[in-house]
Design a protein around this motif. Sequence first.
Motif, PDB file in Angstrom:
ATOM      1  N   LEU A  89      -2.058   4.886  -0.465  1.00 59.34           N
ATOM      2  CA  LEU A  89      -0.792   4.691  -1.339  1.00 59.34           C
ATOM      3  C   LEU A  89      -0.449   6.319  -1.826  1.00 59.34           C
ATOM      4  N   GLN A  90      -1.464   7.503  -1.547  1.00 57.95           N
ATOM      5  CA  GLN A  90      -0.870   8.527  -1.696  1.00 57.95           C
ATOM      6  C   GLN A  90      -0.069   9.177  -0.624  1.00 57.95           C
ATOM      7  N   THR A  91      -0.188   8.619   0.465  1.00 67.22           N
ATOM      8  CA  THR A  91       0.887   8.835   1.519  1.00 67.22           C
ATOM      9  C   THR A  91       2.330   8.692   1.051  1.00 67.22           C
ATOM     10  N   CYS A  92       2.549   7.838   0.123  1.00 65.91           N
ATOM     11  CA  CYS A  92       3.710   7.432  -0.348  1.00 65.91           C
ATOM     12  C   CYS A  92       4.546   8.724  -1.173  1.00 65.91           C
ATOM     13  N   GLU A  93       3.858   9.616  -1.365  1.00 61.27           N
ATOM     14  CA  GLU A  93       4.210  10.884  -2.191  1.00 61.27           C
ATOM     15  C   GLU A  93       5.334  11.432  -1.202  1.00 61.27           C
ATOM     16  N   PHE A  94       5.626  11.137   0.000  1.00 59.55           N
ATOM     17  CA  PHE A  94       6.443  11.579   1.259  1.00 59.55           C
ATOM     18  C   PHE A  94       7.684  10.677   0.503  1.00 59.55           C
ATOM     19  N   ASN A  95       8.874  11.038   0.142  1.00 55.45           N
ATOM     20  CA  ASN A  95      10.243  10.286   0.034  1.00 55.45           C
ATOM     21  C   ASN A  95      10.191   9.421   0.832  1.00 55.45           C
ATOM     22  N   ASN A  96      10.062   9.524   2.155  1.00 49.68           N
ATOM     23  CA  ASN A  96      10.637   8.549   3.399  1.00 49.68           C
ATOM     24  C   ASN A  96       9.372   7.516   3.904  1.00 49.68           C
ATOM     25  N   THR A  97       8.452   7.382   3.085  1.00 49.46           N
ATOM     26  CA  THR A  97       7.422   6.596   3.169  1.00 49.46           C
ATOM     27  C   THR A  97       7.124   5.599   2.235  1.00 49.46           C
ATOM     28  N   ILE A  98       6.759   4.332   2.694  1.00 47.06           N
ATOM     29  CA  ILE A  98       6.354   3.114   1.815  1.00 47.06           C
ATOM     30  C   ILE A  98       5.390   2.629   2.191  1.00 47.06           C
ATOM     31  N   GLN A  99       4.557   1.786   1.335  1.00 42.84           N
ATOM     32  CA  GLN A  99       3.396   0.939   1.849  1.00 42.84           C
ATOM     33  C   GLN A  99       3.716  -0.537   1.466  1.00 42.84           C
ATOM     34  N   CYS A 100       3.461  -1.303   2.430  1.00 43.01           N
ATOM     35  CA  CYS A 100       3.782  -2.812   2.136  1.00 43.01           C
ATOM     36  C   CYS A 100       2.624  -3.498   2.154  1.00 43.01           C
ATOM     37  N   ILE A 101       2.087  -4.130   1.095  1.00 40.00           N
ATOM     38  CA  ILE A 101       0.966  -4.929   0.958  1.00 40.00           C
ATOM     39  C   ILE A 101       0.971  -6.220   0.668  1.00 40.00           C
ATOM     40  N   THR A 102       0.519  -7.208   1.483  1.00 40.94           N
ATOM     41  CA  THR A 102       0.582  -8.409   1.448  1.00 40.94           C
ATOM     42  C   THR A 102      -0.690  -9.153   1.166  1.00 40.94           C
ATOM     43  N   ASN A 103      -0.699  -9.824  -0.010  1.00 38.90           N
ATOM     44  CA  ASN A 103      -2.307 -10.627  -0.370  1.00 38.90           C
ATOM     45  C   ASN A 103      -1.942 -12.162  -0.802  1.00 38.90           C
ATOM     46  N   PHE A 104      -2.875 -12.905  -0.844  1.00 39.20           N
ATOM     47  CA  PHE A 104      -2.880 -14.252  -1.365  1.00 39.20           C
ATOM     48  C   PHE A 104      -3.392 -14.528  -2.927  1.00 39.20           C
ATOM     49  N   SER A 105      -2.883 -15.217  -3.480  1.00 39.00           N
ATOM     50  CA  SER A 105      -3.342 -15.830  -4.892  1.00 39.00           C
ATOM     51  C   SER A 105      -3.143 -17.326  -5.104  1.00 39.00           C
ATOM     52  N   ILE A 106      -3.822 -17.584  -5.851  1.00 45.42           N
ATOM     53  CA  ILE A 106      -3.666 -19.330  -6.141  1.00 45.42           C
ATOM     54  C   ILE A 106      -2.683 -19.343  -7.449  1.00 45.42           C
ATOM     55  N   ASP A 107      -1.700 -20.317  -7.146  1.00 47.64           N
ATOM     56  CA  ASP A 107      -0.726 -20.708  -8.087  1.00 47.64           C
ATOM     57  C   ASP A 107      -1.588 -21.733  -9.170  1.00 47.64           C
ATOM     58  N   LYS A 108      -1.654 -21.335 -10.492  1.00 43.86           N
ATOM     59  CA  LYS A 108      -2.462 -21.966 -11.314  1.00 43.86           C
ATOM     60  C   LYS A 108      -1.655 -23.567 -11.687  1.00 43.86           C
ATOM     61  N   ASN A 109      -0.602 -23.798 -11.356  1.00 40.76           N
ATOM     62  CA  ASN A 109       0.121 -24.789 -11.709  1.00 40.76           C
ATOM     63  C   ASN A 109       0.033 -25.943 -10.556  1.00 40.76           C
ATOM     64  N   THR A 110       0.093 -25.149  -9.222  1.00 36.98           N
ATOM     65  CA  THR A 110       0.038 -26.299  -8.118  1.00 36.98           C
ATOM     66  C   THR A 110      -1.288 -26.068  -7.319  1.00 36.98           C
ATOM     67  N   ASN A 111      -2.033 -25.270  -7.695  1.00 35.45           N
ATOM     68  CA  ASN A 111      -3.624 -25.058  -7.322  1.00 35.45           C
ATOM     69  C   ASN A 111      -3.094 -24.676  -5.472  1.00 35.45           C
ATOM     70  N   LYS A 112      -2.260 -24.108  -5.250  1.00 37.04           N
ATOM     71  CA  LYS A 112      -1.880 -23.877  -3.740  1.00 37.04           C
ATOM     72  C   LYS A 112      -1.965 -22.263  -3.713  1.00 37.04           C
TER      73      LYS A 112
END
Length: 224
Positions: A89-112
Motif C-alpha cells: 500500500l505504500q506504493t500508492c504514494e505515487f499519484n498514478n498508482t492504486i491497489q485493488c484488494i478482494t477478500n471474502f466475508s460472511i453476511d451475518k443475515n444470510t450466512n453466505k
Amino acid sequence: MNTYKYNRMHSSSDNVLFEDSSNEIFKKIKYFYYLKIKEHIEKPDLCSVVYSHEYETDIVPFYAIKHGIYDSDDNDILNVILSLDKDLLQTCEFNNTIQCITNFSIDKNTNKYVINFDVFDKNNALKYIYNKFNPGILTAKYLPLILSISGDKSDDVPGISGYGPSKAIKLVEKNKIPYDLDSIKRDINYMPSIIKDNINIISRNMKLIDFNEQIKRLPMEFLN
C-alpha cells in the motif's frame, strides 16, 4: 525451524535475512521458479521477469515506479497492484498508482460468503489497516511508520506494546510526526516520549517495512 520472517527480525547484522539452512532452501526454490517463469513467460517489449535474489518482491513495483522503469512514472499510466499485502500500500504514494484488494466475508443475515472489493489510493490507503480512518493529513507514505509503531502480526513484526493501528495513527497525527526515519531521528528531542523511548524498535521496523529504507540496502547488481 525458524521462519523466514522471524529470522529477518532477529538478525544481528544489517542483512535482511539470516544465512541459515532454511534461508538457503528458500533462495534455491525461488531461483528455480524464476528460471522457469523467465523461460515460459518473458516476452520482449511486452513483459520482463525480475529476480530479486534474497530480497522480497514487494519492493519491485515501488522501485519500478520511483525510477520510471517501464514508463510507470508517466502520469498517463495507471499502475494497478492486485494484492492483499498491506506493505504494498505504500506504493500508492505515487499519484498514478492504486491497489485493488478482494477478500471474502460472511453476511451475518444470510450466512453466505460475500465478495468485498476495495480500491485504495494515496489518500485512503491507511483505511485498509484501520477501517475507521478518515483521510486527511496522513497518506500512503505514512504506512511504514504506522506499521513500525503498531507492528504487523502477518509479517512477524512486533511493534510498541499497547499500540495498534488506531492508536498509532492518532499518535502520529496529534504530534505531527514525520513519515521518514531520518527526520524522526534528526528531531528525536522534539518527539513524544513514547517515540523517544522506543526509537530502536521503530528504527528496526522501518528498515524492514519502508521500501525507501530497503532500497538503500539493495546491492548494485540488483539495481542494475
